[in-house]
Design a protein around this motif. Structure first.
Motif, short mmCIF file in Angstrom:
data_model
loop_
_atom_site.label_atom_id
_atom_site.label_comp_id
_atom_site.label_asym_id
_atom_site.label_seq_id
_atom_site.Cartn_x
_atom_site.Cartn_y
_atom_site.Cartn_z
N TYR A 38 0.82 -1.21 0.00
CA TYR A 38 0.00 0.00 0.00
C TYR A 38 0.85 1.27 0.00
O TYR A 38 0.35 2.35 0.28
CB TYR A 38 -0.93 0.00 1.22
N THR A 39 2.14 1.12 -0.33
CA THR A 39 3.02 2.29 -0.34
C THR A 39 2.54 3.36 -1.32
O THR A 39 2.57 4.56 -1.02
CB THR A 39 4.46 1.86 -0.71
N ALA A 40 2.08 2.94 -2.49
CA ALA A 40 1.62 3.91 -3.49
C ALA A 40 0.43 4.70 -2.96
O ALA A 40 0.36 5.93 -3.11
CB ALA A 40 1.25 3.20 -4.79
N LEU A 41 -0.52 4.01 -2.33
CA LEU A 41 -1.71 4.68 -1.79
C LEU A 41 -1.32 5.68 -0.72
O LEU A 41 -1.76 6.84 -0.74
CB LEU A 41 -2.67 3.64 -1.22
N LEU A 42 -0.48 5.25 0.23
CA LEU A 42 -0.05 6.16 1.29
C LEU A 42 0.80 7.30 0.72
O LEU A 42 0.72 8.44 1.20
CB LEU A 42 0.75 5.40 2.34
N GLY A 43 1.59 7.01 -0.30
CA GLY A 43 2.41 8.05 -0.91
C GLY A 43 1.57 9.15 -1.52
O GLY A 43 1.86 10.34 -1.35
N PHE A 134 7.81 12.33 -4.41
CA PHE A 134 7.31 11.40 -5.42
C PHE A 134 8.40 10.40 -5.83
O PHE A 134 8.16 9.19 -5.91
CB PHE A 134 6.82 12.18 -6.64
N LEU A 135 9.61 10.90 -6.06
CA LEU A 135 10.70 10.03 -6.50
C LEU A 135 11.13 9.07 -5.39
O LEU A 135 11.45 7.90 -5.66
CB LEU A 135 11.90 10.89 -6.95
N VAL A 136 11.13 9.54 -4.15
CA VAL A 136 11.49 8.66 -3.03
C VAL A 136 10.42 7.59 -2.83
O VAL A 136 10.74 6.40 -2.65
CB VAL A 136 11.69 9.49 -1.75
N PHE A 137 9.15 8.00 -2.86
CA PHE A 137 8.08 7.01 -2.71
C PHE A 137 8.14 5.98 -3.83
O PHE A 137 7.87 4.79 -3.62
CB PHE A 137 6.71 7.70 -2.72
N ARG A 138 8.49 6.43 -5.01
CA ARG A 138 8.56 5.51 -6.15
C ARG A 138 9.64 4.45 -5.92
O ARG A 138 9.48 3.29 -6.31
CB ARG A 138 8.85 6.30 -7.43
N VAL A 142 8.96 0.25 -5.55
CA VAL A 142 9.67 -0.80 -6.29
C VAL A 142 10.22 -1.85 -5.33
O VAL A 142 10.13 -3.06 -5.59
CB VAL A 142 10.81 -0.18 -7.13
N THR A 143 10.76 -1.41 -4.20
CA THR A 143 11.43 -2.36 -3.30
C THR A 143 10.47 -3.09 -2.37
O THR A 143 10.72 -4.24 -2.01
CB THR A 143 12.46 -1.62 -2.44
N ARG A 144 9.39 -2.43 -1.95
CA ARG A 144 8.40 -3.04 -1.05
C ARG A 144 9.05 -3.63 0.20
O ARG A 144 8.80 -4.78 0.58
CB ARG A 144 7.61 -4.13 -1.78
N LYS A 145 9.88 -2.85 0.85
CA LYS A 145 10.58 -3.33 2.04
C LYS A 145 10.21 -2.57 3.31
O LYS A 145 10.44 -3.05 4.41
CB LYS A 145 12.10 -3.20 1.81
N LEU A 330 21.33 -7.85 -11.03
CA LEU A 330 21.08 -6.89 -9.97
C LEU A 330 19.58 -6.64 -9.83
O LEU A 330 18.88 -6.39 -10.82
CB LEU A 330 21.79 -5.57 -10.27
N THR A 331 19.10 -6.68 -8.61
CA THR A 331 17.70 -6.36 -8.33
C THR A 331 17.62 -4.96 -7.73
O THR A 331 18.63 -4.37 -7.35
CB THR A 331 17.10 -7.37 -7.34
N ALA A 332 16.40 -4.45 -7.64
CA ALA A 332 16.21 -3.12 -7.06
C ALA A 332 16.73 -3.07 -5.63
O ALA A 332 17.39 -2.11 -5.22
CB ALA A 332 14.73 -2.74 -7.10
N ASN A 333 16.47 -4.12 -4.86
CA ASN A 333 16.92 -4.13 -3.47
C ASN A 333 18.43 -4.22 -3.36
O ASN A 333 19.04 -3.57 -2.50
CB ASN A 333 16.27 -5.30 -2.72
N SER A 334 19.07 -5.00 -4.22
CA SER A 334 20.53 -5.08 -4.16
C SER A 334 21.17 -3.77 -4.59
O SER A 334 22.20 -3.37 -4.06
CB SER A 334 21.03 -6.23 -5.05
N ILE A 335 20.56 -3.07 -5.54
CA ILE A 335 21.08 -1.77 -5.96
C ILE A 335 20.98 -0.76 -4.82
O ILE A 335 21.94 -0.04 -4.53
CB ILE A 335 20.31 -1.26 -7.20
N LEU A 336 19.85 -0.73 -4.15
CA LEU A 336 19.65 0.27 -3.10
C LEU A 336 20.50 -0.01 -1.88
O LEU A 336 20.98 0.91 -1.22
CB LEU A 336 18.18 0.33 -2.72
N THR A 337 20.72 -1.28 -1.54
CA THR A 337 21.55 -1.57 -0.38
C THR A 337 23.02 -1.30 -0.67
O THR A 337 23.81 -1.15 0.25
CB THR A 337 21.39 -3.04 0.05
N THR A 338 23.39 -1.22 -1.95
CA THR A 338 24.75 -0.85 -2.31
C THR A 338 24.93 0.66 -2.27
O THR A 338 25.86 1.19 -1.69
CB THR A 338 25.10 -1.36 -3.72
#
Length: 339
Positions: A38-43, A134-138, A142-145, A330-338
């Motif tokens: 529900y991140t998009a809705l809350l965003g 908007f960009l941060v919520f986006r 993607v990551t849903r973490k 590379l996944t979205a989560n691996s990119i962001l944790t790097t």
């Protein structure tokens, strides 16, 4: 007796229905606040709320002049024909930001009536703030973490964020919105455009270079050395193109001013290190200790956090197709944790 009993039971059931509905509604709300789906809705809800909050802050909270006038003085010098960086300065000192800053804040200079229309400038930065959200919520969509309720504390409840964007008009928000755009593009596998906008963010404020080691590691993971070089050329070429008028006038002056790694910061503006005595904060040994800690941290991350395949880190120099075993995509989560 039986009809009367049924009547009383129905009445009791009717009285319990509102309570039951309230309980189910509360459970649903809790689910929305904690489920990353529900991140998009809350965003969307938080962005709409921030429209009102930002307007209220601009109208009700006094603006504090710190750097805006200095920014306008610095770009005014360029607009008047001075391209020697050593001769450009404002109220707070010399111009110490790269060329991208000059172009973007020159646009602000004209939009805000030579920098005098502070209220309009605040609303421009409010737009930048909403775009940043908007960009941060986006990214989090993607990551849903992260549970969505966290975002309330990240924006609506944050005095510091509103202060930086709306009440101080620093150049940090400009650099960060471009950086988050670059990260979004990289998450979509648009690496060339991501590198372009990353370099553009660096051209606004040098502190974006702190992300360069992580970006280099990701590029090597994704492409290997040979295919990484063109991406690095995009970053370098943009810096040269933006700086060309200043490099032609005084190349040494531009490089020393816009990328001054020895610049001394004033104790009066620090927040994170306010607990230190001023003489410690200003001491060169303290600066070297921070730099050393940063470099050690990068090395530890490089060998023990980012690269955990059991192979030599030098395998990153190879083309991914030639690595044995082949690297995982590379996944979205691996990119962001790097990064």
């Amino acid at each position: 007796m039986a009809p009367a009993a049924r009547s009383r039971g129905a009445a009791a059931g009717g009285r319990s229905n509102p309570i039951e509905r309230a309980r189910r509604g509360w459970e649903k709300l809790g689910h929305i606040l904690t489920d990353p789906r529900y991140t998009a809705l809350l965003g969307v809800c938080l962005c709409l709320a921030e429209l009102g909050v930002s307007h209220w802050v601009i109208q009700r909270v006094p603006y504090t002049e710190i750097d805006w006038k200095a920014y306008m003085d610095e770009v005014e010098g360029v607009l008047n024909g001075t391209y020697d960086y050593t001769k450009l300065q404002g109220d707070t000192g010399p111009l110490v930001y790269p060329a991208g800053f000059v172009y973007i804040f020159s646009a602000f200079y004209y939009l805000t009536e030579h920098g005098t229309n502070i209220r309009l400038a605040q609303y421009i930065f409010a737009v930048l703030y909403l775009l940043t959200l908007f960009l941060v919520f986006r990214i989090y969509i993607v990551t849903r973490k992260v549970p969505p309720y966290v975002f309330f504390f990240m924006c609506c409840a944050s005095y510091r964020v509103h202060s930086i964007f709306l009440l101080r008009l620093f150049n940090d928000p400009v650099a960060m919105v471009i950086l988050f755009l670059a990260i979004n593009l990289i998450l979509q596998d648009h690496w060339s455009w991501g590198c372009f906008f990353y370099s553009l963010a660096v051209s606004v404020k040098m502190n974006i270079l702190l992300l360069a080691p992580g970006l280099l590691y990701l590029l090597l993971c994704r492409f290997g050395l040979l295919r990484t070089i063109p991406k690095l050329c995009i970053c370098a070429l943009l810096q040269v193109i933006l700086a060309l008028p200043f490099l032609m006038e005084n190349p040494a002056g531009y490089l020393l001013r816009s990328f001054d790694f020895g610049r001394q910061f004033l104790f009066q503006w620090t927040v994170n290190w306010r607990f230190l005595p001023e003489h410690v904060f200003q001491h060169r040994a303290f600066h070297l200790a921070l730099l050393s800690a940063h470099l050690v941290g990068l090395l530890l991350f490089c060998f023990y956090r980012w690269h955990r395949s059991g192979q030599s880190i030098l395998t990153l120099l190879k083309d991914p197709a030639q690595r044995k075993p082949q690297s995982r995509r590379l996944t979205a989560n691996s990119i962001l944790t790097t990064k």
